[in-house]
Design an enzyme around this catalytic site. Structure first.
Site, PDB file in Angstrom:
ATOM      1  N   ASP A 413      -1.524  -3.006   8.070  1.00  0.00           N
ATOM      2  CA  ASP A 413      -2.844  -2.393   8.068  1.00  0.00           C
ATOM      3  C   ASP A 413      -3.669  -2.859   6.873  1.00  0.00           C
ATOM      4  OD1 ASP A 413      -4.680  -0.262   9.114  1.00  0.00           O
ATOM      5  OD2 ASP A 413      -4.343   0.543   7.106  1.00  0.00           O
ATOM      6  N   GLU A 466      -3.902  -6.960  10.501  1.00  0.00           N
ATOM      7  CA  GLU A 466      -5.214  -6.415  10.818  1.00  0.00           C
ATOM      8  C   GLU A 466      -6.150  -6.937   9.725  1.00  0.00           C
ATOM      9  OE1 GLU A 466      -7.866  -2.379  11.048  1.00  0.00           O
ATOM     10  OE2 GLU A 466      -6.437  -2.792   9.471  1.00  0.00           O
TER      11      GLU A 466
END
Length: 734
Positions: A413, A466
């Site tokens: 993330d 990401e």
């Protein structure tokens, strides 16, 4: 009394930082006489004796303090001997125990060297709590890194949460505190009590390496021994590690554990891990997904963070069961051929004062300067990737999820927030790197190292970034100076595609470039197409309600066309839960998906379409093999913006399998001629307007035959019935 008054007060005043120098058995010289002294500090002890294991003789100890400090002096004994403590409690119970202060350290000098260097890839087997048997004595070893602490104790339900009774020792200059406590077993609750250099008040912190916690607000760590779990997925793991996922179909079902499915009959509770394993395996297998991706299953205190503000980087959240229950879920998914990817959050951590923040009274895990250590968007703290032990902590976390819990991949993330020092910061709010640039050099090296070690030990594990910027080389191998990820979420494709789909079909011709632009950079990285959770929250609407038609039937047709386009565009696939059946409401983290919508064809039809797209994708591995290769794609006509139609070819390397894809993003049915790469019959293998998907049923009766009529710079062409708001796929196999 052999111990001095000052030394005794260091224990009763809870400031002693070298307890092993005084407690336990030691050779000593008193008044010129050599002997042996034994000391013990025991809670709730009325009387204590030292039992010589060789002779069986018991010697009473002298009480030196009301709170249980005892001492025994052997003036004529020069050699140390094995012993146990015989303890009589105030309640009248008697017990024989091993002394925690008679054991050697459970961490070796070489372990300390590697931990301080950040290169012990199994650091989680040394630090934290571990059930052990040493010299025939069963207990638990505890170890924690807190270099600036004045004193560290283990507190728990086994010592009344009293920091006086199990102070730890620091091992050399490593900053690591350690103790082995006999008699403690799995299931015990504990924390670390610290005294720092700046505040006379002790405070409690969690174990950063704990694998189990009790629920908030107490957040105590729980001793667990998961070594006895019986895995049955050896064949899956062996096959996974021989697989090159770049060349295989990868269709990921992204989901949130708490809100996927609930049990209305039981106060609307979420499913537990074992129930999730069974239900997810059944659903993903039926739907044809190859992997399930879970929003962070790591421990976290604040539900609205969805798990992204992590406090337990090694622990499955206790909300759905024990670590063993989590393992059982993974095992069940593997048994059904479903891979498991978890969201992993190494960028930042929350400010909760009982967790990592200010751990030993210093900015141990983050930077002291808020221009480097604070994340303005999320109110969290950024890890200090320049500190070896911090890197080792995070690398160990990544590996532990794969080694210990058998997950098959990590979706990392907020990579953009890690890569750039000026991320979400204005001028003057960030500090340039040593070369004057904005790149976070330490974070870049950390990410490269994580990807290297994950693939070193588990060549078939997947790492996904990401990452929303144009940073070059995210999926390039580290040997070629890239970051080494397997895939990168195609954030640009996602935003452009959704922006296009939100437009009224009358206006889409003016935005046609939003669909074609992605091909300009399609092969610069190894992309994974994602319609993620971030796109269906905070007022952004659900996927189906992004579609501009006023009626649900029109919205459903748009969504089916979009998903057909997504599944045929080069790249692997990720779809957030609910999108596969056209969930109407925005995603709610604290409630179930609206499964009841499947009684309506507008939603059931979307689900049927996704199931068939996955089936087609998995049945065509030769097409998926070129998801990341320019040789697998050709435009037929990228420029028919006036009709809002795209047409292109997907093909295998040997050219024996061909797809011709047409996407019509207007509600107008057309008779449409398109050039094809080969003559003969073309089977219509998918039509998102089919009646079984809730469409109007317009199509081509199973296929079309080519004509020797040049079109789109090709010698052969077909004339097809192109349904409204539809994606149609024709296939030809040699």
């Amino acid at each position: 009394m052999i111990i001095s008054e000052a030394e005794l007060q260091s224990f009763t005043g809870v400031v002693q930082s070298h307890p092993h120098d005084f407690l336990g058995m030691h050779q000593a010289t008193v008044d010129g006489k050599q002997g042996v002294v034994v000391r013990a500090y025991l809670r709730d002890a009325k009387a204590v004796s030292v039992k010589n294991l060789k002779t069986g003789k018991a010697t009473a100890m002298t009480r030196l303090s009301e709170d249980g400090f005892f001492e025994a002096w052997y003036p004529r004994t020069k050699e140390l001997f094995g012993y146990r403590l015989l303890v009589e409690s105030y309640a009248g119970t008697r017990s024989e125990i091993a002394d925690p202060y008679c054991f050697l350290p459970t961490i070796t000098d070489s372990d300390l060297y590697l931990i301080n260097q950040g290169t012990d890839h199994r650091v989680y087997e040394k630090l934290g709590s571990h059930v052990r048997e040493i010299g025939g004595v069963k207990g638990v070893s505890f170890a924690v890194w807190a270099p600036s602490a004045r004193r560290v104790s283990v507190v728990g339900d086994f010592n009344g949460w009293d920091g006086r009774y199990h102070p730890m020792r620091m091992l050399g200059a490593s900053g690591i505190w350690e103790i082995f406590i006999p008699g403690v077993s799995a299931g015990a609750k504990y924390k670390f009590e610290l005294l720092n250099q700046y505040d006379p008040t002790p405070y409690c912190k969690i174990d950063p390496y704990a694998i189990s916690f009790e629920p908030p607000p107490n957040n105590a760590c729980i001793v667990r021994d998961v070594s006895g779990f019986s895995w049955k997925d050896a064949a899956w793991i062996a096959a996974r590690d021989k697989t090159n996922w770049q060349e295989k179909p990868v269709s990921v079902y992204e989901m949130h554990l708490d809100s996927w499915k609930r049990v209305p009959e039981e106060d609307n509770r979420p499913l537990n891990y074992r129930e999730l394993g069974v239900e997810l395996a059944k659903y993903c297998k039926d739907m044809g997904f190859t992997h399930v991706e879970m929003l962070p299953p790591t421990e976290y205190p604040f539900p609205p963070s969805w798990g992204y503000q992590v406090t337990g980087f090694y622990a499955p959240t206790c909300r759905y069961g024990t670590p063993e229950d989590f393992m059982a879920m993974v095992d069940t998914l593997h048994a059904n051929g479903i891979g498991v990817i978890i969201d992993w959050v190494p960028a930042h951590f929350p400010r909760d004062d009982w967790a990592l923040s200010g751990y030993d009274g210093t900015h141990l895990y983050d930077h002291a300067d808020p221009r480097q250590g604070a994340q303005p968007d999320w109110g969290t703290l950024l890890f200090n990737f320049g500190r070896c032990e911090v890197r080792g902590f995070l690398i160990g976390s990544a590996l532990s999820w794969i080694n210990r819990f058998h997950v098959d991949g990590l979706r990392v993330d907020a990579v953009a927030a890690m890569l750039y020092l000026d991320y979400s910061r204005k001028d003057g709010e960030w500090i340039p790197n040593r070369y004057g640039g904005k790149e976070n050099i330490e974070a870049i090296e950390f990410l490269r190292t994580v990807n290297d070690v994950v693939h070193q030990y588990h060549p078939g594990a997947i790492t996904i970034a990401e990452e929303s910027t144009s940073f070059a080389g995210v999926t390039r191998p580290t040997k070629d100076f890239g970051l080494g990820f397997d895939f990168k979420w195609a954030m640009g494709w996602m935003h452009d595609t959704l922006a296009y789909m939100k437009e009224d079909p009358l206006n889409r011709k003016y935005h046609h470039n939003k669909l074609t632009f992605a091909m300009l950079y399609q092969y610069s990285e190894k992309f994974m197409l994602a319609l993620s959770h971030d796109e269906v929250v905070h007022g952004k609407c659900s996927l189906i309600n992004k579609m501009p038609q006023p009626d649900m039937s029109g919205k459903s047709a748009n969504l089916r066309a979009l998903l057909g386009y997504m599944w045929t565009w080069p790249g692997k696939k990720t779809l957030f839960m609910g999108g596969e059946f056209g969930q109407s409401h925005e995603w709610k983290y604290d409630g179930s998906l609206d499964w009841h919508l499947l009684q309506y064809m507008d939603h059931k039809g979307v689900q049927n379409a996704v199931r068939d797209l996955n089936k087609l994708y998995k049945e065509s591995p030769e097409i998926a093999a070129l998801d990341q290769d320019y040789r697998g794609f050709e435009w037929i006509n990228a420029n028919d913006g006036d009709n809002s139609v795209l047409s292109y070819v997907r093909k295998s390397l040997d050219g024996k399998t061909l797809w011709v894809v047409l996407c019509n993003f207007t509600p107008v049915a057309r008779t449409y001629r398109v050039g094809v790469p080969a003559e003969g019959h073309w089977d219509e293998v998918f039509n998102s307007d089919a009646e079984c998907y809730g469409g109007s049923g317009q199509g081509n009766f199973g296929g079309v035959d080519s004509e020797a009529k040049p079109w789109n710079d090709r010698p052969n062409s077909v004339e097809i019935a192109l349904p409204p708001l539809a994606t149609v796929i024709f296939r030809k196999k040699a």
